[in-house]
Design an enzyme around this catalytic site. Structure first.
Site, PDB file in Angstrom:
ATOM      1  N   CYS A  63       0.360  -0.981   0.307  1.00  0.00           N
ATOM      2  CA  CYS A  63       0.017  -0.103  -0.521  1.00  0.00           C
ATOM      3  C   CYS A  63       0.955   1.435  -0.057  1.00  0.00           C
ATOM      4  CB  CYS A  63      -1.039   0.048   1.418  1.00  0.00           C
ATOM      5  SG  CYS A  63      -0.411   0.120   2.747  1.00  0.00           S
ATOM      6  N   ARG A  64       0.588   2.022   0.255  1.00  0.00           N
ATOM      7  CA  ARG A  64       0.495   3.344   0.714  1.00  0.00           C
ATOM      8  C   ARG A  64       1.869   3.905   1.312  1.00  0.00           C
ATOM      9  NH1 ARG A  64       0.374   8.138   3.343  1.00  0.00           N
ATOM     10  NH2 ARG A  64       1.474  10.261   2.118  1.00  0.00           N
TER      11      ARG A  64
END
Length: 99
Positions: A63-64
């Site tokens: 993810c980020r």
């Protein structure tokens, strides 16, 4: 929960290992670039798309920053999948991107 750094994952990719990477970010985040070959399944859609995954494979979750991918790992672990979380997320990814 198993963890891997972005650098360790990039080395595996460069060594030609067959990897199953799932990017759980939102559409607009993925539009800024993702790890080449990564499959995009938003975290909110993950449980509805479990039938697309194979319990005989190992998945690397991205993810980020590592938070949502950690949640994705927990969901998949509860369902009997083998997973590893990429710590630091795409904020720490310094390798090639796919758009």
């Amino acid at each position: 929960m198993k963890e891997i750094t972005p650098d360790e994952l990039a080395i595996k990719m460069r060594n030609g290992e067959k990897l199953h990477i799932i990017d759980v970010r939102e559409d607009e985040e993925v539009a800024t670039g993702k790890i080449p070959g990564a499959r995009h399944i938003r975290l909110g859609d993950l449980e509805d798309r479990l039938d697309e995954l194979d319990k005989n494979e190992h998945y690397y979750m991205v993810c980020r920053s590592g938070g949502r991918s950690s949640m994705a790992c927990e969901i998949l672990l509860e369902k009997g999948f083998s997973v590893t979380n990429m710590v630091g997320g795409m904020l720490s990814w310094d390798d090639e991107l796919e758009f």
